[in-house]
Motif scaffolding. Structure first.
Motif, PDB file in Angstrom:
ATOM      1  N   ILE A  97      56.187  58.566  66.053  1.00 56.93           N
ATOM      2  CA  ILE A  97      56.176  59.261  64.773  1.00 56.93           C
ATOM      3  C   ILE A  97      54.770  59.321  64.170  1.00 56.93           C
ATOM      4  CG2 ILE A  97      56.795  57.141  63.536  1.00 56.93           C
ATOM      5  CD1 ILE A  97      57.744  60.797  62.614  1.00 56.93           C
ATOM      6  N   VAL A  98      53.967  58.281  64.382  1.00 60.30           N
ATOM      7  CA  VAL A  98      52.608  58.286  63.848  1.00 60.30           C
ATOM      8  C   VAL A  98      51.779  59.392  64.510  1.00 60.30           C
ATOM      9  CG1 VAL A  98      50.468  56.962  63.600  1.00 60.30           C
ATOM     10  CG2 VAL A  98      52.681  55.846  63.267  1.00 60.30           C
ATOM     11  N   THR A  99      51.918  59.528  65.822  1.00 58.18           N
ATOM     12  CA  THR A  99      51.202  60.588  66.529  1.00 58.18           C
ATOM     13  C   THR A  99      51.698  61.965  66.102  1.00 58.18           C
ATOM     14  OG1 THR A  99      50.969  59.082  68.405  1.00 58.18           O
ATOM     15  CG2 THR A  99      50.465  61.395  68.791  1.00 58.18           C
ATOM     16  N   PHE A 100      53.002  62.083  65.829  1.00 59.60           N
ATOM     17  CA  PHE A 100      53.542  63.331  65.282  1.00 59.60           C
ATOM     18  C   PHE A 100      52.769  63.727  64.027  1.00 59.60           C
ATOM     19  CE2 PHE A 100      56.841  63.342  68.228  1.00 59.60           C
ATOM     20  CZ  PHE A 100      57.810  64.299  67.962  1.00 59.60           C
ATOM     21  N   GLY A 101      52.628  62.754  63.104  1.00 64.38           N
ATOM     22  CA  GLY A 101      51.928  63.027  61.855  1.00 64.38           C
ATOM     23  C   GLY A 101      50.473  63.389  62.068  1.00 64.38           C
ATOM     24  N   PHE A 102      49.822  62.676  62.994  1.00 60.03           N
ATOM     25  CA  PHE A 102      48.412  62.959  63.264  1.00 60.03           C
ATOM     26  C   PHE A 102      48.241  64.355  63.838  1.00 60.03           C
ATOM     27  CE2 PHE A 102      44.817  62.926  66.256  1.00 60.03           C
ATOM     28  CZ  PHE A 102      43.782  62.682  65.351  1.00 60.03           C
ATOM     29  N   PHE A 103      49.067  64.707  64.815  1.00 63.62           N
ATOM     30  CA  PHE A 103      48.977  66.039  65.418  1.00 63.62           C
ATOM     31  C   PHE A 103      49.246  67.119  64.374  1.00 63.62           C
ATOM     32  CE2 PHE A 103      49.212  66.088  70.274  1.00 63.62           C
ATOM     33  CZ  PHE A 103      48.502  64.899  70.388  1.00 63.62           C
ATOM     34  N   ILE A 153      46.101  67.320  61.904  1.00 60.84           N
ATOM     35  CA  ILE A 153      44.876  67.866  62.491  1.00 60.84           C
ATOM     36  C   ILE A 153      45.037  69.339  62.829  1.00 60.84           C
ATOM     37  CG2 ILE A 153      45.292  67.395  64.938  1.00 60.84           C
ATOM     38  CD1 ILE A 153      42.037  66.630  63.070  1.00 60.84           C
ATOM     39  N   THR A 154      46.254  69.729  63.209  1.00 62.39           N
ATOM     40  CA  THR A 154      46.505  71.132  63.511  1.00 62.39           C
ATOM     41  C   THR A 154      46.597  71.952  62.230  1.00 62.39           C
ATOM     42  OG1 THR A 154      47.762  70.467  65.469  1.00 62.39           O
ATOM     43  CG2 THR A 154      47.999  72.736  64.753  1.00 62.39           C
ATOM     44  N   GLY A 155      47.255  71.401  61.216  1.00 61.36           N
ATOM     45  CA  GLY A 155      47.456  72.136  59.975  1.00 61.36           C
ATOM     46  C   GLY A 155      46.183  72.398  59.203  1.00 61.36           C
ATOM     47  N   VAL A 207      52.199  68.097  53.129  1.00 61.32           N
ATOM     48  CA  VAL A 207      52.952  69.200  53.722  1.00 61.32           C
ATOM     49  C   VAL A 207      52.970  69.063  55.243  1.00 61.32           C
ATOM     50  CG1 VAL A 207      52.903  71.691  54.157  1.00 61.32           C
ATOM     51  CG2 VAL A 207      52.642  70.825  51.835  1.00 61.32           C
ATOM     52  N   CYS A 208      51.829  68.737  55.829  1.00 60.39           N
ATOM     53  CA  CYS A 208      51.756  68.547  57.283  1.00 60.39           C
ATOM     54  C   CYS A 208      52.658  67.410  57.732  1.00 60.39           C
ATOM     55  CB  CYS A 208      50.317  68.259  57.712  1.00 60.39           C
ATOM     56  SG  CYS A 208      49.182  69.640  57.510  1.00 60.39           S
ATOM     57  N   LEU A 209      52.607  66.292  57.008  1.00 66.24           N
ATOM     58  CA  LEU A 209      53.436  65.148  57.368  1.00 66.24           C
ATOM     59  C   LEU A 209      54.920  65.460  57.190  1.00 66.24           C
ATOM     60  CD1 LEU A 209      51.339  62.240  55.805  1.00 66.24           C
ATOM     61  CD2 LEU A 209      51.329  63.074  58.164  1.00 66.24           C
ATOM     62  N   SER A 210      55.241  66.264  56.186  1.00 64.31           N
ATOM     63  CA  SER A 210      56.636  66.665  55.988  1.00 64.31           C
ATOM     64  C   SER A 210      57.114  67.530  57.147  1.00 64.31           C
ATOM     65  CB  SER A 210      56.783  67.424  54.666  1.00 64.31           C
ATOM     66  OG  SER A 210      56.434  66.606  53.569  1.00 64.31           O
ATOM     67  N   ALA A 211      56.242  68.414  57.615  1.00 66.80           N
ATOM     68  CA  ALA A 211      56.597  69.244  58.774  1.00 66.80           C
ATOM     69  C   ALA A 211      56.826  68.376  60.009  1.00 66.80           C
ATOM     70  CB  ALA A 211      55.491  70.261  59.040  1.00 66.80           C
ATOM     71  N   ALA A 212      55.970  67.366  60.188  1.00 74.48           N
ATOM     72  CA  ALA A 212      56.138  66.451  61.321  1.00 74.48           C
ATOM     73  C   ALA A 212      57.453  65.696  61.210  1.00 74.48           C
ATOM     74  CB  ALA A 212      54.966  65.470  61.374  1.00 74.48           C
ATOM     75  N   ALA A 213      57.782  65.237  59.999  1.00 71.56           N
ATOM     76  CA  ALA A 213      59.032  64.514  59.797  1.00 71.56           C
ATOM     77  C   ALA A 213      60.235  65.405  60.087  1.00 71.56           C
ATOM     78  CB  ALA A 213      59.102  63.983  58.367  1.00 71.56           C
ATOM     79  N   ALA A 214      60.144  66.677  59.694  1.00 67.02           N
ATOM     80  CA  ALA A 214      61.247  67.608  59.941  1.00 67.02           C
ATOM     81  C   ALA A 214      61.480  67.797  61.436  1.00 67.02           C
ATOM     82  CB  ALA A 214      60.960  68.946  59.274  1.00 67.02           C
ATOM     83  N   VAL A 215      60.384  67.942  62.186  1.00 67.59           N
ATOM     84  CA  VAL A 215      60.517  68.094  63.637  1.00 67.59           C
ATOM     85  C   VAL A 215      61.115  66.832  64.245  1.00 67.59           C
ATOM     86  CG1 VAL A 215      59.233  68.379  65.796  1.00 67.59           C
ATOM     87  CG2 VAL A 215      58.639  69.768  63.800  1.00 67.59           C
ATOM     88  N   TRP A 216      60.668  65.665  63.771  1.00 64.17           N
ATOM     89  CA  TRP A 216      61.172  64.397  64.302  1.00 64.17           C
ATOM     90  C   TRP A 216      62.669  64.238  64.019  1.00 64.17           C
ATOM     91  CZ3 TRP A 216      58.992  60.327  67.017  1.00 64.17           C
ATOM     92  CH2 TRP A 216      59.714  59.143  67.045  1.00 64.17           C
ATOM     93  N   ILE A 217      63.084  64.570  62.793  1.00 67.12           N
ATOM     94  CA  ILE A 217      64.478  64.377  62.395  1.00 67.12           C
ATOM     95  C   ILE A 217      65.398  65.373  63.098  1.00 67.12           C
ATOM     96  CG2 ILE A 217      66.076  64.565  60.444  1.00 67.12           C
ATOM     97  CD1 ILE A 217      63.763  63.489  58.680  1.00 67.12           C
ATOM     98  N   LEU A 218      64.974  66.618  63.160  1.00 62.81           N
ATOM     99  CA  LEU A 218      65.813  67.645  63.776  1.00 62.81           C
ATOM    100  C   LEU A 218      65.942  67.442  65.281  1.00 62.81           C
ATOM    101  CD1 LEU A 218      64.665  70.823  61.825  1.00 62.81           C
ATOM    102  CD2 LEU A 218      66.801  69.551  61.559  1.00 62.81           C
ATOM    103  N   GLY A 219      64.873  66.913  65.876  1.00 58.35           N
ATOM    104  CA  GLY A 219      64.937  66.603  67.299  1.00 58.35           C
ATOM    105  C   GLY A 219      64.672  67.799  68.185  1.00 58.35           C
TER     106      GLY A 219
END
Length: 209
Positions: A34-40, A43-45, A71-83
């Motif tokens: 999840i941490v790498t999700f947020g970082f990616f 950095i992309t956003g 906003v970027c971290l929220s997008a990462a969390a959404a991807v993580w939760i939705l799977g």
């Protein structure tokens, strides 16, 4: 906040969110934590906008407004939760197309607002639209979007150029932005759906752009 400022703010945050989601999806492909999700996602956003602001001498947009990172971290969390099952194979490609088209306009507009010459403003639009995706692909060890045969830089260039030209001839910012966004997205969609490309050096089969 007037209507124009509000519209541009929404477009800017939307582009950051979309690009952030593509970063998280790239992390998902590699099954990162999840941490790498947020970082990616972060950095992309904000990668393209950061480069733009550094080049035109503007304060880096997200430093004073951390909501962009949120906003970027929220997008990462959404991807993580939705799977991964909720995202089909081309989701990243289409989200990237939307973010690219929006950022081509946003980047050019920010440059013009800082009195950057029109030609350079177009270049800033292209850099804003493409640099975050380049960083994402490098970090994820994916083939760079710039090296694929499908048109990628060209749609960003067309959208940014259309916006700048329409602004110079007196079209209001919002219609000019919608036109630039539409042109960039249409060309990129054609490249995705029908593999549009430009002739490459040495022959028509060595294409890219």
């Amino acid at each position: 906040m007037d209507r124009l400022t509000a519209t541009l703010a929404v477009l800017d945050y939307a582009a950051v969110a979309v690009f952030g989601a593509t970063g998280a999806l790239a992390a998902a492909r590699r099954q990162h934590d999840i941490v790498t999700f947020g970082f990616f996602a972060a950095i992309t956003g904000v990668g393209g906008g950061t480069l733009r602001d550094l080049l035109i001498g503007a304060p880096v947009f997200w430093v004073g407004r951390p909501a962009y990172i949120i906003v970027c971290l929220s997008a990462a969390a959404a991807v993580w939760i939705l799977g991964p099952r909720r995202f089909r194979g081309h989701t990243l490609t289409w989200l990237d197309a939307l973010g690219m088209a929006a950022y081509a306009v946003v980047g050019a507009l920010k440059a013009l607002s800082w009195h950057v010459p029109p030609f350079s403003a177009v270049v800033m639009g292209v850099l804003t639209a493409t640099f975050g995706g380049v960083i994402r692909d490098v970090l994820a060890h994916e083939p760079s979007v710039l090296l694929q045969r499908q048109l990628y830089v060209t749609p960003a260039l067309a959208g940014a150029a259309a916006f700048v030209v329409l602004s110079l001839v007196g079209m209001p910012t919002i219609p000019a932005g919608v036109a630039g966004f539409g042109i960039a997205l249409t060309i990129r969609a054609g490249a995705i759906l029908w593999n549009w490309s430009l002739p490459g050096f040495g022959g028509p089969t060595d294409a890219g752009g």
